[in-house]
Design a protein around this motif. Structure first.
Motif, PDB file in Angstrom:
ATOM      1  N   VAL A  34      43.409  22.756   0.298  1.00  0.00           N
ATOM      2  CA  VAL A  34      42.893  22.358   1.616  1.00  0.00           C
ATOM      3  C   VAL A  34      41.739  21.392   1.381  1.00  0.00           C
ATOM      4  CG1 VAL A  34      43.587  24.527   2.709  1.00  0.00           C
ATOM      5  CG2 VAL A  34      41.296  24.318   1.721  1.00  0.00           C
ATOM      6  N   ASN A  35      41.171  20.851   2.464  1.00  0.00           N
ATOM      7  CA  ASN A  35      40.068  19.912   2.279  1.00  0.00           C
ATOM      8  C   ASN A  35      38.726  20.641   2.272  1.00  0.00           C
ATOM      9  OD1 ASN A  35      39.142  20.166   5.048  1.00  0.00           O
ATOM     10  ND2 ASN A  35      40.871  18.857   5.618  1.00  0.00           N
ATOM     11  N   HIS A  36      37.709  19.914   1.819  1.00  0.00           N
ATOM     12  CA  HIS A  36      36.374  20.478   1.635  1.00  0.00           C
ATOM     13  C   HIS A  36      35.807  21.035   2.946  1.00  0.00           C
ATOM     14  CE1 HIS A  36      31.955  20.093   1.668  1.00  0.00           C
ATOM     15  NE2 HIS A  36      32.003  20.404   0.383  1.00  0.00           N
ATOM     16  N   SER A  37      35.984  20.292   4.036  1.00  0.00           N
ATOM     17  CA  SER A  37      35.407  20.720   5.310  1.00  0.00           C
ATOM     18  C   SER A  37      36.037  22.022   5.803  1.00  0.00           C
ATOM     19  CB  SER A  37      35.564  19.619   6.362  1.00  0.00           C
ATOM     20  OG  SER A  37      36.933  19.318   6.573  1.00  0.00           O
ATOM     21  N   THR A  38      37.337  22.200   5.523  1.00  0.00           N
ATOM     22  CA  THR A  38      38.008  23.441   5.933  1.00  0.00           C
ATOM     23  C   THR A  38      37.424  24.637   5.203  1.00  0.00           C
ATOM     24  OG1 THR A  38      40.071  22.271   6.415  1.00  0.00           O
ATOM     25  CG2 THR A  38      40.226  24.638   6.013  1.00  0.00           C
ATOM     26  N   VAL A  39      37.171  24.494   3.898  1.00  0.00           N
ATOM     27  CA  VAL A  39      36.582  25.575   3.114  1.00  0.00           C
ATOM     28  C   VAL A  39      35.184  25.894   3.632  1.00  0.00           C
ATOM     29  CG1 VAL A  39      35.778  26.271   0.812  1.00  0.00           C
ATOM     30  CG2 VAL A  39      37.937  25.051   1.060  1.00  0.00           C
ATOM     31  N   PHE A  40      34.396  24.863   3.895  1.00  0.00           N
ATOM     32  CA  PHE A  40      33.036  25.064   4.391  1.00  0.00           C
ATOM     33  C   PHE A  40      33.055  25.807   5.728  1.00  0.00           C
ATOM     34  CE2 PHE A  40      29.394  23.663   6.922  1.00  0.00           C
ATOM     35  CZ  PHE A  40      28.340  24.002   6.070  1.00  0.00           C
ATOM     36  N   ARG A  41      33.925  25.352   6.621  1.00  0.00           N
ATOM     37  CA  ARG A  41      33.990  25.961   7.957  1.00  0.00           C
ATOM     38  C   ARG A  41      34.475  27.408   7.879  1.00  0.00           C
ATOM     39  NH1 ARG A  41      37.198  22.721   9.817  1.00  0.00           N
ATOM     40  NH2 ARG A  41      39.138  23.911   9.800  1.00  0.00           N
ATOM     41  N   ARG A  42      35.519  27.634   7.050  1.00  0.00           N
ATOM     42  CA  ARG A  42      36.092  28.981   6.988  1.00  0.00           C
ATOM     43  C   ARG A  42      35.134  29.960   6.315  1.00  0.00           C
ATOM     44  NH1 ARG A  42      37.746  32.578   9.607  1.00  0.00           N
ATOM     45  NH2 ARG A  42      39.016  34.185   8.615  1.00  0.00           N
ATOM     46  N   LEU A  43      34.388  29.495   5.315  1.00  0.00           N
ATOM     47  CA  LEU A  43      33.408  30.382   4.683  1.00  0.00           C
ATOM     48  C   LEU A  43      32.344  30.798   5.690  1.00  0.00           C
ATOM     49  CD1 LEU A  43      32.121  31.801   2.268  1.00  0.00           C
ATOM     50  CD2 LEU A  43      30.999  29.633   1.683  1.00  0.00           C
TER      51      LEU A  43
END
Length: 307
Positions: A34-43
């Motif tokens: 997935v992309n970086h922003s998705t990981v940041f948001r989901r965390l």
């Protein structure tokens, strides 16, 4: 923390573990696709749902908090359970068909295995081979590979398999540099020790041939190190120095000659290995039975009897 866990899906545990393994978001995002922003948001969403921080953000990367360590521990247990179930289900397959991942090293592949794999594919066209080259042991428990073909004296205790043969090693140099190898074989070892040598790298320091060089050859006489046996053979053939090689590799190169007879102290063993849960799998069994029969015909060659 138990109550909020019911709001987490397996993908959430997987995401937290990926961040912990990578110690950062970009590498974790690449790992799970997935992309970086998705990981940041989901965390952020996971931490909000749990009401605790799972990571401390440092310059060096993301470090787990005690709460994060609990999440990762659960993820590792679940991952291990999933892998174990997968192995057992795969082991129940009846027909020898599908993909089979095999790991070996470059020297075995080039000098022995490719022709055997070709014959195997002719005999079993419904099995697709995925060959992974590495000098390091892959984790067969996690199915990084299904079958390992390894030259080792100490196969991992958690694997099962067959010892195919011993692998003889001897000291080699270029024929052009040693026009009378019979005379050279009778030469005192100290004479040879004063020549320029090549050696395997420190990553293979458990091999007796590497220990020999480290113990008997002055550091200034070791002009070249390389971390693969195939690279070592190429180096000796190029005139970078003398060195030890498996006989089945060096004897196939007319430009090389033995400077000493094979030494039992340097022998390794050639193994076919798999995980216990996979040993009855149809395609694993087909490959191991086929290779055991074919490779047994090469035993004298592997053990250095033929030049």
């Amino acid at each position: 923390m138990v109550e909020p866990f019911k709001h987490l899906a397996w993908d959430d545990f997987r995401l937290v573990k990926a961040i912990a393994d990578a110690r950062g978001l970009p590498a974790a995002a690449a790992q799970i696709g997935v992309n970086h922003s998705t990981v940041f948001r989901r965390l952020g969403q996971i931490e909000e749902a749990l009401g605790v921080k799972l990571f401390e953000r440092h310059r060096a990367g993301y470090a787990l908090t005690p709460a994060g360590e609990e999440i990762v521990a659960v993820a590792e247990r679940v991952d291990a359970d999933i892998t174990a179930v997968t192995r057992k289900l795969v082991g129940r397959e009846l027909a020898p068909a599908g993909e089979l991942r095999v790991t070996t090293n470059d020297s075995l592949l080039v000098h022995l295995m490719t022709s055997l794999f070709a014959r195997f594919r002719e005999a079993y066209p419904t099995i697709q081979l995925d060959v992974v080259l590495t000098n390091q042991a892959l984790n067969l428990s996690k199915r990084d590979a299904d079958v390992a073909i390894r030259a080792t004296d100490k196969p991992p205790e958690n694997l099962v398999g067959r010892r195919i043969s011993n692998v003889a090693w001897a000291l080699y140099g270029r024929a052009i540099d040693f026009p009378d190898p019979e005379t050279q074989r009778a030469a005192d070892l100290s004479t040879l020790c004063n020549r320029t040598w090549v050696s395997l790298g420190d990553n293979l320091g458990s091999l007796n041939v590497v220990r020999f060089v480290r113990t008997h050859i002055a550091p200034e006489n070791v002009g070249y190190k390389v971390n693969t046996v195939l690279g070592l053979a190429e180096a000796i053939e190029a005139g970078l120095g003398i060195g030890h090689l498996p006989c089945f590799i060096a004897d196939a190169r007319p430009s090389l000659v033995r400077l000493q007879s094979p030494d039992k102290e340097f022998e390794t063993q050639l193994w076919l290995l798999t995980h216990p849960d996979l040993r009855h799998n149809a395609r694993v069994r087909a490959l191991m039975d086929f290779l055991a029969a074919e490779m047994s015909q090469c035993r004298r060659y592997m053990e250095g009897e033929a030049i």
